[in-house]
Design a protein around this motif. Sequence first.
Motif, PDB file in Angstrom:
ATOM      1  N   SER A   1     -21.542  -3.507   4.804  1.00 52.86           N
ATOM      2  CA  SER A   1     -21.674  -2.445   3.806  1.00 52.86           C
ATOM      3  C   SER A   1     -20.671  -2.627   2.677  1.00 52.86           C
ATOM      4  O   SER A   1     -20.996  -2.483   1.502  1.00 52.86           O
ATOM      5  N   LEU A   2     -19.446  -2.940   3.055  1.00 54.33           N
ATOM      6  CA  LEU A   2     -18.397  -3.122   2.046  1.00 54.33           C
ATOM      7  C   LEU A   2     -18.730  -4.288   1.126  1.00 54.33           C
ATOM      8  O   LEU A   2     -18.578  -4.198  -0.092  1.00 54.33           O
ATOM      9  N   ILE A   3     -19.194  -5.379   1.720  1.00 55.54           N
ATOM     10  CA  ILE A   3     -19.538  -6.554   0.919  1.00 55.54           C
ATOM     11  C   ILE A   3     -20.611  -6.193  -0.106  1.00 55.54           C
ATOM     12  O   ILE A   3     -20.544  -6.609  -1.262  1.00 55.54           O
ATOM     13  N   GLY A   4     -21.569  -5.389   0.334  1.00 56.24           N
ATOM     14  CA  GLY A   4     -22.634  -4.983  -0.580  1.00 56.24           C
ATOM     15  C   GLY A   4     -22.132  -4.060  -1.673  1.00 56.24           C
ATOM     16  O   GLY A   4     -22.826  -3.830  -2.663  1.00 56.24           O
TER      17      GLY A   4
ATOM     18  N   THR B   1     -10.297 -10.036  -0.634  1.00 56.88           N
ATOM     19  CA  THR B   1      -9.788 -10.960   0.361  1.00 56.88           C
ATOM     20  C   THR B   1     -10.191 -10.459   1.741  1.00 56.88           C
ATOM     21  O   THR B   1     -10.590  -9.310   1.904  1.00 56.88           O
ATOM     22  N   TYR B   2     -10.072 -11.298   2.716  1.00 47.03           N
ATOM     23  CA  TYR B   2     -10.433 -10.924   4.081  1.00 47.03           C
ATOM     24  C   TYR B   2      -9.546  -9.775   4.555  1.00 47.03           C
ATOM     25  O   TYR B   2     -10.018  -8.824   5.184  1.00 47.03           O
ATOM     26  N   GLY B   3      -8.274  -9.861   4.253  1.00 46.28           N
ATOM     27  CA  GLY B   3      -7.348  -8.813   4.660  1.00 46.28           C
ATOM     28  C   GLY B   3      -7.686  -7.484   4.025  1.00 46.28           C
ATOM     29  O   GLY B   3      -7.683  -6.449   4.683  1.00 46.28           O
ATOM     30  N   THR B   4      -7.983  -7.486   2.725  1.00 48.95           N
ATOM     31  CA  THR B   4      -8.349  -6.260   2.018  1.00 48.95           C
ATOM     32  C   THR B   4      -9.611  -5.660   2.609  1.00 48.95           C
ATOM     33  O   THR B   4      -9.704  -4.450   2.817  1.00 48.95           O
ATOM     34  N   LEU B   5     -10.558  -6.522   2.910  1.00 47.95           N
ATOM     35  CA  LEU B   5     -11.816  -6.070   3.493  1.00 47.95           C
ATOM     36  C   LEU B   5     -11.571  -5.385   4.838  1.00 47.95           C
ATOM     37  O   LEU B   5     -12.145  -4.343   5.128  1.00 47.95           O
ATOM     38  N   ALA B   6     -10.698  -5.967   5.623  1.00 48.05           N
ATOM     39  CA  ALA B   6     -10.376  -5.397   6.923  1.00 48.05           C
ATOM     40  C   ALA B   6      -9.716  -4.026   6.754  1.00 48.05           C
ATOM     41  O   ALA B   6     -10.024  -3.086   7.483  1.00 48.05           O
ATOM     42  N   LYS B   7      -8.827  -3.905   5.777  1.00 46.99           N
ATOM     43  CA  LYS B   7      -8.168  -2.620   5.531  1.00 46.99           C
ATOM     44  C   LYS B   7      -9.188  -1.571   5.110  1.00 46.99           C
ATOM     45  O   LYS B   7      -9.164  -0.443   5.593  1.00 46.99           O
ATOM     46  N   MET B   8     -10.079  -1.953   4.187  1.00 45.37           N
ATOM     47  CA  MET B   8     -11.090  -1.029   3.717  1.00 45.37           C
ATOM     48  C   MET B   8     -11.972  -0.562   4.864  1.00 45.37           C
ATOM     49  O   MET B   8     -12.464   0.565   4.861  1.00 45.37           O
ATOM     50  N   ALA B   9     -12.175  -1.426   5.836  1.00 43.81           N
ATOM     51  CA  ALA B   9     -13.007  -1.064   6.984  1.00 43.81           C
ATOM     52  C   ALA B   9     -12.246  -0.160   7.944  1.00 43.81           C
ATOM     53  O   ALA B   9     -12.831   0.478   8.805  1.00 43.81           O
TER      54      ALA B   9
ATOM     55  N   ARG C   1     -18.810  -5.018  12.312  1.00 42.66           N
ATOM     56  CA  ARG C   1     -19.547  -5.958  11.489  1.00 42.66           C
ATOM     57  C   ARG C   1     -20.425  -5.238  10.467  1.00 42.66           C
ATOM     58  O   ARG C   1     -20.519  -5.645   9.323  1.00 42.66           O
ATOM     59  N   ASP C   2     -21.024  -4.114  10.898  1.00 46.13           N
ATOM     60  CA  ASP C   2     -21.879  -3.357   9.975  1.00 46.13           C
ATOM     61  C   ASP C   2     -21.060  -2.783   8.826  1.00 46.13           C
ATOM     62  O   ASP C   2     -21.514  -2.732   7.685  1.00 46.13           O
TER      63      ASP C   2
END
Length: 105
Positions: A13-16, A25-33, A8-9
């Motif tokens: 961070s990525l969102i910021g 997208t949610y999927g892209t965010l998950a990949k970046m994480a 979650r942290d």
Amino acid sequence: MNSVPSFRDIIYSLIGSIPSGRVVTYGTLAKMAGYPAHVRQVCQAIRTIPADSTLPCHRIINGQGKLSVKGECYLRHKQALMDEGIIFNLNDKIKLQDYLWEGFD
DNA sequence: CACCTGACCATCG
DNA sequence: CCGATGGCCAGGT
């Protein structure tokens, strides 16, 4: 204190880090994480963000180029995105190929 | 410990 | 274009 940041942290961070005028997208965010399969956890992480948070949660959309939120939240996010120069199509969709952010500018 | 839920995604008809 | 289906994983009850 946790030595290793929670999933979650990382998401927070990525969102910021999302630049203005861009969306993810949610999927892209998950990949970046680093966890492409944890897309559902991204949903929960974002959903638990307090309303007065400084995180640009309005820049997070689904893979269809549409907002996954409903009601007042939808209008608020849509307005925020348009204010950043993002154009919505007639179907309330945005052109992902033009606005999707994958971690590089 | 088992079951249900979720601001999703890809695929199929 | 829209609906249904399967998959994915953590958290809550």
